[in-house]
Design an enzyme around this catalytic site. Structure first.
Site, PDB file in Angstrom:
ATOM      1  N   ASN A  99       0.849  -1.196   0.000  1.00 11.18           N
ATOM      2  CA  ASN A  99       0.000   0.000   0.000  1.00 11.18           C
ATOM      3  C   ASN A  99       0.889   1.253   0.000  1.00 11.18           C
ATOM      4  O   ASN A  99       2.112   1.148  -0.066  1.00 11.18           O
ATOM      5  CB  ASN A  99      -0.949  -0.011   1.200  1.00 11.18           C
ATOM      6  CG  ASN A  99      -0.180  -0.103   2.501  1.00 11.18           C
ATOM      7  OD1 ASN A  99       0.580   0.797   2.849  1.00 11.18           O
ATOM      8  ND2 ASN A  99      -0.346  -1.220   3.215  1.00 11.18           N
ATOM      9  N   PHE A 131      -4.535   3.076  14.917  1.00 10.48           N
ATOM     10  CA  PHE A 131      -4.856   4.117  13.948  1.00 10.48           C
ATOM     11  C   PHE A 131      -6.075   3.641  13.157  1.00 10.48           C
ATOM     12  O   PHE A 131      -6.316   2.432  13.046  1.00 10.48           O
ATOM     13  CB  PHE A 131      -3.687   4.356  12.983  1.00 10.48           C
ATOM     14  CG  PHE A 131      -2.751   5.437  13.442  1.00 10.48           C
ATOM     15  CD1 PHE A 131      -1.913   5.240  14.524  1.00 10.48           C
ATOM     16  CD2 PHE A 131      -2.694   6.662  12.779  1.00 10.48           C
ATOM     17  CE1 PHE A 131      -1.040   6.231  14.953  1.00 10.48           C
ATOM     18  CE2 PHE A 131      -1.831   7.674  13.191  1.00 10.48           C
ATOM     19  CZ  PHE A 131      -1.007   7.461  14.286  1.00 10.48           C
TER      20      PHE A 131
HETATM   21  O1  PMT Z   1       3.061   6.007   6.570  1.00  8.83           O
HETATM   22  P1  PMT Z   1       2.499   7.335   6.115  1.00  8.83           P
HETATM   23  O2  PMT Z   1       2.684   7.538   4.632  1.00  8.83           O
HETATM   24  O3  PMT Z   1       3.004   8.469   6.949  1.00  8.83           O
HETATM   25  O4  PMT Z   1       0.908   7.279   6.326  1.00  8.83           O
HETATM   26  C1  PMT Z   1       0.373   7.242   7.596  1.00  8.83           C
HETATM   27  C2  PMT Z   1      -0.825   6.285   7.689  1.00  8.83           C
HETATM   28  C3  PMT Z   1      -1.969   6.806   6.836  1.00  8.83           C
HETATM   29  C4  PMT Z   1      -0.424   4.883   7.227  1.00  8.83           C
HETATM   30  C5  PMT Z   1      -1.232   6.251   9.221  1.00  8.83           C
HETATM   31  O5  PMT Z   1      -1.606   7.531   9.628  1.00  8.83           O
HETATM   32  C6  PMT Z   1      -2.381   5.263   9.466  1.00  8.83           C
HETATM   33  O6  PMT Z   1      -3.542   5.583   9.342  1.00  8.83           O
HETATM   34  N1  PMT Z   1      -2.027   3.998   9.818  1.00  8.83           N
HETATM   35  C7  PMT Z   1      -2.968   2.884   9.978  1.00  8.83           C
HETATM   36  C8  PMT Z   1      -3.290   2.299   8.634  1.00  8.83           C
HETATM   37  C9  PMT Z   1      -4.262   1.158   8.712  1.00  8.83           C
HETATM   38  O7  PMT Z   1      -3.917   0.054   8.430  1.00  8.83           O
HETATM   39  O8  PMT Z   1      -5.455   1.476   9.196  1.00  8.83           O
HETATM   40  P2  PMT Z   1      -6.700   0.441   9.331  1.00  8.83           P
HETATM   41  O9  PMT Z   1      -7.846   1.335   9.666  1.00  8.83           O
HETATM   42  O10 PMT Z   1      -6.785  -0.428   8.143  1.00  8.83           O
HETATM   43  O11 PMT Z   1      -6.298  -0.449  10.587  1.00  8.83           O
HETATM   44  C10 PMT Z   1      -6.755  -0.173  11.919  1.00  8.83           C
HETATM   45  C11 PMT Z   1      -5.669  -0.491  12.919  1.00  8.83           C
HETATM   46  O12 PMT Z   1      -5.412  -1.907  12.926  1.00  8.83           O
HETATM   47  C12 PMT Z   1      -4.329   0.163  12.649  1.00  8.83           C
HETATM   48  O13 PMT Z   1      -3.786   0.548  13.895  1.00  8.83           O
HETATM   49  C13 PMT Z   1      -3.497  -0.948  12.018  1.00  8.83           C
HETATM   50  O14 PMT Z   1      -2.117  -0.779  12.293  1.00  8.83           O
HETATM   51  C14 PMT Z   1      -4.043  -2.170  12.725  1.00  8.83           C
HETATM   52  N2  PMT Z   1      -3.973  -3.435  11.978  1.00  8.83           N
HETATM   53  C15 PMT Z   1      -4.616  -3.596  10.793  1.00  8.83           C
HETATM   54  C16 PMT Z   1      -4.599  -4.830  10.168  1.00  8.83           C
HETATM   55  C17 PMT Z   1      -3.878  -5.879  10.768  1.00  8.83           C
HETATM   56  N3  PMT Z   1      -3.805  -7.077  10.187  1.00  8.83           N
HETATM   57  N4  PMT Z   1      -3.252  -5.700  11.920  1.00  8.83           N
HETATM   58  C18 PMT Z   1      -3.279  -4.506  12.550  1.00  8.83           C
HETATM   59  O15 PMT Z   1      -2.689  -4.336  13.616  1.00  8.83           O
END
Ligand code: PMT
Length: 405
Positions: free
Chosen positions: A210, A326
């Site tokens: 991504n 996040f």
């Molecule tokens: O890296 P940059 O270019 O600076 O961009 C920053 C960002 C947009 C990546 C950052 O600000 C951000 O939003 N990070 C989380 C991205 C994400 O995966 O979001 P999500 O809404 O899909 O996931 C929710 C949470 O679960 C997140 O804390 C993620 O880390 C976590 N997750 C998701 C899937 C997984 N299999 N395991 C996880 O721990």
């Protein structure tokens, strides 16, 4: 509250082309409440005039060790004592070499010898001069003596070369000064952070990933370290250097990130899951490169779910760290973020709208709303560095609350 308000910064300018950036640097520092006293070497005055620096700093520039009039106003020892921080920018190879040798053959090097204030060095020179073993050893010597080395950046140089040796941009130096003066409220805390994307292999040459650049997670790691925490950063593949003082562990896939996080979570006080982790991975990784065939116009890759790293940590029953997630959303940001906060059993979530141009993925700025079970806080568009400080301050506040009865 501005962290630079009232701070006294002695800006030492030596003779490199990047000296022209010092007018902008001085203006930005003063804008944030700092007092800036400029000291220039003889060569620096060939690149930017003392008159310009006097105009932007609002103070006469000091440039001579042997000037009776200057010594009568603020002498070199007084200047050395006045500073809360001595910032050498640009620091040329020559200045660095003279400091490394402990010389005091002009006002600036004498001040560096005479000060017991912290000194930050922002190297700027031709890439080959920077790579030269003599320069590298001199920089290592300064770092060993406790000086902070800020930069250099890499890229196109004034001489046409490409490589490391560019002075950091004025705003990067301003951010570093702000972080430097940041109160060390996280002293004694340990924080585990994930950053960047994951790569899910399809075959030996292809993968699914991504747009995460790692900037947000690295800014958090940098700010946490500047605020006194001991920081472990588990990073997907990105193009960033580890922030000073941060222990970095490199991983590729979500499964590798999961394993590294689980191995470290119990030994940290807090976990921030900033990485953009792939929710799914190809069920099978082909051992040979997949071939295009004349008969196959379509290709199907069967995907399986990856473990949810942050939810796994939040479900720990022993030595569970304070767990922050996040939420990267393109619509209904608050609803989805609040849903993740509850469903993943998080202590706090940082919601960002990644559909807005200039924030979210791969940008230097972001806008975030924090949600926790008892409240919320909107953080307006700002640099990822500045936002990181606000996020960590709120975390610190929530972690310091007495446990609920
Ligand atoms: O890296 P940059 O270019 O600076 O961009 C920053 C960002 C947009 C990546 C950052 O600000 C951000 O939003 N990070 C989380 C991205 C994400 O995966 O979001 P999500 O809404 O899909 O996931 C929710 C949470 O679960 C997140 O804390 C993620 O880390 C976590 N997750 C998701 C899937 C997984 N299999 N395991 C996880 O721990």
């Amino acid at each position: 509250m501005q962290t630079l308000a009232g701070k006294k910064i002695l800006l030492g300018i030596s003779g490199g082309i990047a000296a022209y950036k010092c007018a902008e640097l001085t203006r930005r520092l003063i804008e944030r409440g700092a007092q800036v006293q400029v000291v220039m070497t003889k060569a620096a005055k060939e690149f930017i005039t003392p008159l310009t620096m006097q105009a932007v700093s609002g103070r006469p520039v000091s440039d001579s060790l042997l000037d009776p009039a200057a010594e009568a106003s603020m002498g070199h020892i007084e200047l050395a004592k006045w500073a809360d921080l001595v910032l050498l920018a640009p620091a040329t190879a020559d200045l660095i070499a003279r400091m490394s040798a402990g010389m005091g053959n002009d006002l600036l090097t004498t001040l560096v010898l005479a000060t017991d204030s912290p000194v930050a060095v922002s190297p700027a020179m031709n890439q080959q001069m920077y790579r030269n073993v003599a320069t590298q050893e001199n920089i290592a010597t300064l770092a060993r003596r406790g000086m902070h080395i800020w930069g250099p950046a890499a890229g196109e140089q004034a001489c046409g070369d490409i490589g490391p040796g560019r002075m950091l941009e004025p705003m990067q130096l301003v951010n570093l000064c702000e972080q430097f003066f940041q109160p060390k409220v996280l002293n004694g805390r340990s924080i585990l952070i994930t950053a960047g994307p994951t790569r899910e292999a399809i075959d030996p040459v292809r993968y699914i990933t991504n747009h995460s650049s790692g900037k947000m997670g690295y800014a958090l790691a940098n700010a946490a370290a500047q605020m006194g925490a001991s920081v472990t950063l588990i990073s997907g593949p990105v193009n960033l250097s580890a922030p000073a003082g941060v222990k970095r562990i490199n991983v590729d896939s979500a499964q590798e990130m999961h394993d590294a996080v689980i191995a470290h979570a119990a030994s940290h006080d807090a976990f921030i899951s900033c990485a953009a982790v792939a929710d799914y991975r190809p069920e099978e990784i082909a051992s040979q490169k997949l071939k295009k065939t004349a008969s196959n116009d379509h290709m199907t890759i069967k995907m399986v779910k990856n473990p949810d790293i942050v939810a796994t940590v939040a479900a720990m029953t022993q030595q569970r760290p304070f767990t922050v997630g996040f939420a990267a959303e393109t619509n209904d940001v608050e609803t989805y973020a609040r849903g993740k906060l509850v469903r993943k059993n998080l202590d706090m979530i940082c919601a960002n709208d990644v559909s807005v141009e200039g924030q979210g993925f791969n940008s230097s700025d972001n806008a975030i709303t924090l949600f926790w079970p008892q409240g919320e806080l909107a953080l307006a568009l700002a640099s990822k560095e500045a936002l990181s400080i606000s996020i960590l301050e709120k975390m610190h506040e929530l972690m310091s609350l007495p446990p609920e009865a």
